[in-house]
Design an enzyme around this catalytic site. Structure first.
Site, short mmCIF file in Angstrom:
data_model
loop_
_atom_site.label_atom_id
_atom_site.label_comp_id
_atom_site.label_asym_id
_atom_site.label_seq_id
_atom_site.Cartn_x
_atom_site.Cartn_y
_atom_site.Cartn_z
N MET A 1 68.99 16.88 20.79
CA MET A 1 68.19 17.01 19.57
C MET A 1 69.02 16.48 18.41
O MET A 1 70.10 17.01 18.14
CB MET A 1 67.82 18.46 19.31
CG MET A 1 67.02 19.12 20.43
SD MET A 1 65.34 18.51 20.50
CE MET A 1 64.73 19.41 21.94
N VAL B 1 73.24 18.61 20.63
CA VAL B 1 72.07 19.44 20.34
C VAL B 1 72.08 19.86 18.87
O VAL B 1 73.09 20.37 18.37
CB VAL B 1 72.05 20.70 21.24
CG1 VAL B 1 70.86 21.60 20.89
CG2 VAL B 1 72.00 20.31 22.72
N ASP B 2 70.96 19.61 18.17
CA ASP B 2 70.82 20.03 16.78
C ASP B 2 72.01 19.59 15.93
O ASP B 2 72.51 20.34 15.09
CB ASP B 2 70.68 21.55 16.69
CG ASP B 2 69.48 22.09 17.44
OD1 ASP B 2 68.61 21.29 17.82
OD2 ASP B 2 69.43 23.32 17.66
N PHE B 3 72.45 18.35 16.12
CA PHE B 3 73.73 18.01 15.48
C PHE B 3 73.61 17.65 14.01
O PHE B 3 74.61 17.41 13.33
CB PHE B 3 74.53 16.99 16.28
CG PHE B 3 73.94 15.63 16.50
CD1 PHE B 3 74.20 14.60 15.61
CD2 PHE B 3 73.18 15.36 17.62
CE1 PHE B 3 73.71 13.33 15.83
CE2 PHE B 3 72.68 14.08 17.86
CZ PHE B 3 72.94 13.07 16.97
N ARG C 1 63.65 18.69 16.25
CA ARG C 1 62.91 19.82 16.79
C ARG C 1 62.64 20.80 15.66
O ARG C 1 63.40 20.88 14.68
CB ARG C 1 63.67 20.52 17.93
CG ARG C 1 64.83 21.40 17.50
CD ARG C 1 65.35 22.20 18.70
NE ARG C 1 66.49 23.02 18.34
CZ ARG C 1 66.42 24.31 17.99
NH1 ARG C 1 65.24 24.91 17.96
NH2 ARG C 1 67.51 24.99 17.68
#
Length: 367
Positions: free
Chosen positions: A248, A222-224, A281
């Protein structure tokens, strides 16, 4: 009068000669070629070494490179230092010379910080035995951005052949603030070559400043890749670790239309399976991310992009795709605010001018 005419003629000849002497510099305007096999020749042509372009580089960088030095870090004690922290502590505040920290193979279990007063530092790993810098800090312990195993706040940072690892457990939705970064780059004019970043949520904080990445690898869930940097990623793999119902890849944090930041991915690879990953995102309302010539596996969700549940962001984000390929690159089901870019729209994102590379970008050091 004859004497004056002779002088003018000589001057004209000199000027003509000067005009045709080839000037060597990094050309910010030449687009990265569509043919991936030409990347390295394009790079070698447009990112010349220091000696060929001293007149076009930042003067402070030229001075630093002219006075460079190397110090060795070896886990077995055969270098000047056994830890990176000790090596960095040996560099004076206000450093004005390029300091190459040559790092031998093995694991270096420590939390490393290069503060803003120590510019011109290069971390150079043994290419035959790439070192791992490992720590297990989490957001609960340090805050998200400072959880990084390596925190870089200084300008003109470079890393070559380094694995950045955050070994904290994968967030399970139960433990609070379990996200954990492997690297944070918060200084301007940073370059990374053949580096890898390992983690889960928030693996890499591409925080602020202009950055360049070539031949790198970043994995996560996620959001890496997150932050407000202005970065060009070339031939870099983003690997989505399976197991989460939604992933994400990026969470760009551009907060206003007049902020000059954004992520550009060129000839990159998105790997993984399962149609779970969004290309980005909207962390902030003007989030800006572009993928060009990128090979996307079917891990990419058909909708492509997420406005993070804030439909008012749809009018302000800039999410673009240009001549990408692979099962995940199909545009038919993309969200309405995701753009298929024209040649003209894509060009600013596929040149070194995007990061003003002619002023500071140099080829990777080789020892």
């Amino acid at each position: 009068m004859a004497g004056k005419n002779t002088i003018f003629a000589v001057e004209a000849i000199v000027i003509t000669i000067l005009l045709f002497i080839p000037r060597v510099f990094s050309d910010d305007s030449v687009p990265i070629p569509a043919d991936k096999s030409q990347i390295n020749s394009w790079f070698e042509t447009n990112v010349k070494p220091l000696d060929a372009r001293k007149d076009t580089l930042d003067p402070a960088l030229v001075a630093a490179e002219a006075n460079k030095t190397t110090i060795k870090v070896r886990a077995d004690g055969s270098g000047e230092f056994k830890t990176l922290t000790d090596a960095i502590n040996s560099i004076p505040q206000g450093n004005k010379r390029r300091v190459i920290i040559s790092i031998g193979g093995g694991n270096y279990t420590e939390k490393v910080k290069i503060d803003r007063y120590k510019p011109f530092i290069t971390l150079y790993g043994d290419p035959k035995n790439v070192p791992n810098i490992i720590f297990s800090g989490t957001a609960k312990d340090y805050g998200t951005v400072d959880s990084a195993t390596v925190v870089v706040e200084s300008e003109y940072f470079s890393a070559v052949n380094i694995n950045f690892v955050n070994s904290a457990p994968r967030p399970d939705g139960k433990r609070e603030l379990a996200q954990a970064a492997a690297l944070r780059t918060g200084g301007d004019k940073a370059s990374l070559y053949n580096c890898k970043m390992y983690g889960f949520q928030d693996t890499f904080c591409d925080d602020s400043g202009k950055h360049f990445f070539k031949d790198c690898y970043i994995e996560g869930t996620v959001d890496f890749i997150f932050g407000n940097g202005k970065s060009l990623y070339l031939n870099t793999e983003m690997h989505v670790i399976p197991g989460d119902p939604m992933a994400m890849i990026t969470a760009h944090a551009r907060g206003a239309g007049n902020v000059d930041s954004g992520y550009s991915f060129v000839h990159c690879m998105i790997t993984g399976t399962g149609k779970t990953a969004f290309l980005g995102r909207a962390w902030k309302p003007f989030s800006r991310v572009v993928y060009s010539y990128t090979d996307m596996s079917d891990v990419v969700h058909p909708e492509g992009w997420s406005d993070n549940g804030k439909s008012d962001y749809d009018r302000s984000v800039f999410y673009g795709e240009y001549n990408c390929k692979g099962a995940g690159a199909t545009m038919e089901r993309r969200v309405g605010y995701g753009k298929k870019l024209t040649d003209a729209e894509a060009k600013p994102f596929i040149t070194l001018g995007y990061i003003e590379g002619s002023k500071w970008l140099l080829p990777p050091v080789a020892l």
